[in-house]
Write a protein that holds these residues in place. Structure first.
Motif, PDB file in Angstrom:
ATOM      1  N   GLN A  56      26.705  34.390  31.654  1.00 15.89           N
ATOM      2  CA  GLN A  56      27.107  33.233  30.858  1.00 15.89           C
ATOM      3  C   GLN A  56      26.702  31.956  31.596  1.00 15.89           C
ATOM      4  O   GLN A  56      27.122  31.733  32.725  1.00 15.89           O
ATOM      5  CB  GLN A  56      28.634  33.254  30.666  1.00 15.89           C
ATOM      6  N   THR A  58      26.716  28.249  32.984  1.00 17.23           N
ATOM      7  CA  THR A  58      27.752  27.249  33.224  1.00 17.23           C
ATOM      8  C   THR A  58      27.315  25.932  32.609  1.00 17.23           C
ATOM      9  O   THR A  58      26.205  25.480  32.865  1.00 17.23           O
ATOM     10  CB  THR A  58      27.965  27.060  34.736  1.00 17.23           C
ATOM     11  N   THR A  61      27.627  19.687  34.299  1.00 13.28           N
ATOM     12  CA  THR A  61      28.732  18.740  34.504  1.00 13.28           C
ATOM     13  C   THR A  61      28.270  17.398  35.054  1.00 13.28           C
ATOM     14  O   THR A  61      29.029  16.426  35.001  1.00 13.28           O
ATOM     15  CB  THR A  61      29.788  19.334  35.458  1.00 13.28           C
ATOM     16  N   GLY A 101      26.408  22.390  37.551  1.00 16.24           N
ATOM     17  CA  GLY A 101      27.536  22.809  36.741  1.00 16.24           C
ATOM     18  C   GLY A 101      28.626  23.333  37.642  1.00 16.24           C
ATOM     19  O   GLY A 101      28.441  24.342  38.326  1.00 16.24           O
ATOM     20  N   ILE A 102      29.743  22.644  37.691  1.00 13.25           N
ATOM     21  CA  ILE A 102      30.847  23.011  38.580  1.00 13.25           C
ATOM     22  C   ILE A 102      32.041  23.428  37.734  1.00 13.25           C
ATOM     23  O   ILE A 102      32.529  22.650  36.895  1.00 13.25           O
ATOM     24  CB  ILE A 102      31.215  21.844  39.506  1.00 13.25           C
ATOM     25  N   SER A 103      32.505  24.643  37.940  1.00 18.99           N
ATOM     26  CA  SER A 103      33.652  25.162  37.204  1.00 18.99           C
ATOM     27  C   SER A 103      34.871  24.271  37.428  1.00 18.99           C
ATOM     28  O   SER A 103      35.164  23.851  38.551  1.00 18.99           O
ATOM     29  CB  SER A 103      33.953  26.594  37.651  1.00 18.99           C
ATOM     30  N   GLY A 104      35.577  23.975  36.350  1.00 12.82           N
ATOM     31  CA  GLY A 104      36.778  23.152  36.440  1.00 12.82           C
ATOM     32  C   GLY A 104      36.547  21.682  36.166  1.00 12.82           C
ATOM     33  O   GLY A 104      37.514  20.939  35.942  1.00 12.82           O
ATOM     34  N   PRO A 107      32.627  19.201  31.126  1.00  7.70           N
ATOM     35  CA  PRO A 107      31.190  19.359  30.905  1.00  7.70           C
ATOM     36  C   PRO A 107      30.566  18.113  30.302  1.00  7.70           C
ATOM     37  O   PRO A 107      31.238  17.307  29.643  1.00  7.70           O
ATOM     38  CB  PRO A 107      31.128  20.520  29.905  1.00  7.70           C
TER      39      PRO A 107
END
Length: 202
Positions: A56, A58, A61, A101-104, A107
């Motif tokens: 998937q 990401t 961001t 793209g950084i999770s958390g 976006p």
């Protein structure tokens, strides 16, 4: 007057993963449309670069611009870099688009390219930006990349695509949304068009 010449020279499909070379038979439907477009414009199945991921993606961001005095790009820890010179053919600085793209983190949900007659020192109202001029060293308009994050009524941006060539308007590519601003406006060089997609390749 801005003079343009040359065929479409490169297509780079970029998301949050490494760039690899793949034959047409390995591409997803969306990616195959981009490759088919490139092949038609080039007139033969010349090599192209395409990013491929089996997981998937990401959402993007953040963006930033890398500006160099020599051909690059130069690796930047934690950032992915689109290896297309955004000043291509204009004989200015070497300019590359970085993204992560950084999770958390919220976006990116909107992206745009803004052109001005004079240098800008603040982002457009309501936008984040990188203050680097995408025409640096080449003359022409002062051009800046801007984006918004976390808009609740818009899907996240997953992929970005750049086309450089002699197309005076961005060609239609299924699944991709063009930004109608030449990144080389007012300078000699290729027409450079930025696209984005909110669709996960399947």
């Amino acid at each position: 007057m801005k003079m343009k010449s040359g065929k479409l020279t490169a297509v780079f499909l970029v998301s949050m993963f490494a760039t690899v070379f793949l034959p047409l038979s390995f591409l997803t439907k969306v990616q195959a449309e981009v490759a088919k477009f490139a092949f038609n414009k080039l007139g033969s199945e010349k090599p192209y670069y395409i990013s491929q991921n089996t997981n998937q993606p990401t959402p993007i961001t953040q963006f930033k611009i890398q500006t160099l005095n020599q051909r690059g790009p130069i690796g930047d820890g934690g950032w992915n870099i689109l290896p297309t010179d955004l000043n291509k053919g204009a004989k200015g600085r070497y300019i590359y688009l970085e993204y992560q793209g950084i999770s958390g983190l919220p976006p990116v949900t909107s992206v745009d390219v803004k052109a001005y007659d004079t240098p800008q020192y603040n982002p457009p109202a309501g936008w984040s930006w990188d203050p680097s001029d995408l025409n640096a060293g080449a003359g022409g308009k002062y051009i800046y990349l801007a984006w918004k994050t976390g808009e609740v009524d818009k899907p996240p941006i997953i992929n970005v695509l750049v086309i450089a060539g002699n197309q005076s308007s961005p060609p239609n590519i299924p699944g991709w949304i063009p930004i109608y601003q030449d990144l080389n406006q007012g300078a000699k060089g290729d027409y450079i068009w930025l696209y984005y997609s909110t669709t996960i390749p399947t």
